[in-house]
Enzyme design. Structure first.
Site, short mmCIF file in Angstrom:
data_model
loop_
_atom_site.label_atom_id
_atom_site.label_comp_id
_atom_site.label_asym_id
_atom_site.label_seq_id
_atom_site.Cartn_x
_atom_site.Cartn_y
_atom_site.Cartn_z
N GLU A 159 -5.07 -1.60 11.17
CA GLU A 159 -3.63 -1.41 10.92
C GLU A 159 -2.90 -1.08 12.22
OE1 GLU A 159 -0.57 1.68 8.67
OE2 GLU A 159 -2.63 1.47 7.94
N ILE B 9 0.86 -1.18 0.00
CA ILE B 9 0.00 0.00 0.00
C ILE B 9 0.90 1.23 0.00
CG2 ILE B 9 -0.26 -0.04 2.53
CD1 ILE B 9 -3.14 1.10 2.00
#
Length: 380
Positions: free
Chosen positions: A245, A126
């Site tokens: 996350e 990402i």
């Protein structure tokens, strides 16, 4: 070995799964750690071994080749990976990237990539951070301009985990640069696209086996169908997924702290000075006792956070507080453990040296400790 007794959240099925994780890591991870540190990248064979054992993306639905398991399985993998002394990017793929594909990708993208992410055939990254934009995602300058049925992406990213090996990259870009955070979108970019380039495998203080790269997008053209979620809603999507996350980083922090503590206990009980073990000195025992108390509280807090996340109740502020607490604890324990090793702690042949180096970035990526304090403070 990580002691997991007295944790009601993890039942017998999880204990069996944890045993499987340990066997896979003992065979396919631990023997290669030193070589990967030197080479700066992890073999794809390890990803395939993890995929074959069901250790990648356990939350992916069965329709896409996954096991459709709850987040406790991710937590087990994350704990055991860090305790083993590795910073392999498999948790980034499983805990951070794959939710964006599950929740926001088109059916075609799900069919194309989720089975391969589960098997280890595809590695994902990402791309958020840029040379001029870190924790403040509103400052990204990479753009995605709509041109007919395509987006044309231009810009650069840096500090991207799995950057050298990624087959797909979730890119944070401005689709409407004039709208600030309300003009951000998430777009999936395949590494085979013309104009996509990888820069250096960056030379870091620690986490050397985890490839971390610069990425460049020189008018990369991708279909509009590669948009994840809604256009200009990327910031909302990011904020929705950030709690997991930050929980993942907290899990890594706690496990890393525990490994450092265990190394310190083992070393001080074996090392002698002035006709007694280093452990026999009151300063050593009091230091370790203080850290033991904090670790005990840390595990209870981590399981509380995980339980709330399983129920969909973990807030952004709570996740930020968890990242703040557990990564700061990790650094405190690693630094104290290295000190208790004396000169040996400064030698790379001892595990504590790597644990100490690898811990430092935990207080930076995923949102710095200072930003975590801001997030928590705003919730007061």
């Amino acid at each position: 070995m990580l002691d997991t007794s007295g944790r009601p959240l993890f039942d017998e099925d999880l204990a069996i799964f944890r045993g499987q994780v340990r066997k896979v890591f003992a065979q396919h991870l631990t023997p290669h750690l030193d070589r990967w540190e030197e080479e700066g990248v992890i073999d794809r064979a390890f990803w395939l071994a993890c995929g074959d054992a069901g250790l990648l993306c356990p939350q992916v639905p069965q329709a896409y080749g996954g096991l459709d398991l709850d987040y406790r399985y991710n937590a087990v993998i994350g704990e055991e990976l860090t305790y083993a002394g590795s910073t392999a990017g498999i948790t980034l793929q499983s805990d951070i990237v794959v939710p964006y594909v599950i929740h926001y990708a088109s059916e075609a993208l799900k069919q194309a990539w989720l089975p391969r992410m589960v098997s280890g055939e595809a590695i994902a990254a990402i791309a958020m951070t840029e040379p001029g934009a870190g924790s403040d995602l509103q400052g990204v300058r990479t753009t995605a301009r709509r041109d007919g049925d395509d987006y044309v992406i231009s810009g650069s990213k840096t500090y991207i985990t799995n950057g050298q090996t990624a087959d797909i990259v979730v890119v944070v870009a401005k689709t409407d640069p004039d709208k600030g955070s309300k003009g951000i979108s998430l777009i999936l970019v395949e590494a085979t696209r013309e104009g996509f380039r990888r820069g250096r495998n960056l030379d870091k203080i620690g986490q050397n086996s985890a490839d971390t790269s610069e990425l460049f997008f020189d008018d990369v053209r991708v279909p509009a169908g590669n948009l994840l979620g809604q256009e200009n809603q990327g910031f909302v999507h990011l904020m929705t997924q950030l709690p997991q996350e930050r929980l993942q980083i907290a899990i890594s922090g706690q496990a890393g702290a525990q490994r450092a503590f265990d190394e310190a206990v083992k070393f001080t009980k074996a090392r002698k000075a002035f006709r007694q073990t280093v452990f026999d000195f009151q300063n050593t025992r009091f230091t370790l006792a203080t850290l033991k108390a904090k670790l005990q509280a840390g595990w209870a807090h981590l399981d509380w956070c995980t339980a709330r996340h399983l129920r969909g109740e973990l807030t952004a502020a709570e996740a930020s507080a968890a990242k703040l607490f557990h990564t700061e604890l990790q650094w405190e324990v690693c630094d104290a453990a290295l000190q208790l090793h004396g000169g040996a702690g400064y030698m790379n042949e001892y595990p504590i040296a790597r644990l100490w180096r690898d811990a430092r970035v935990q207080r930076i990526y995923g949102g710095t400790s200072e930003i975590m304090k801001e997030v928590v403070a705003r919730s007061l």
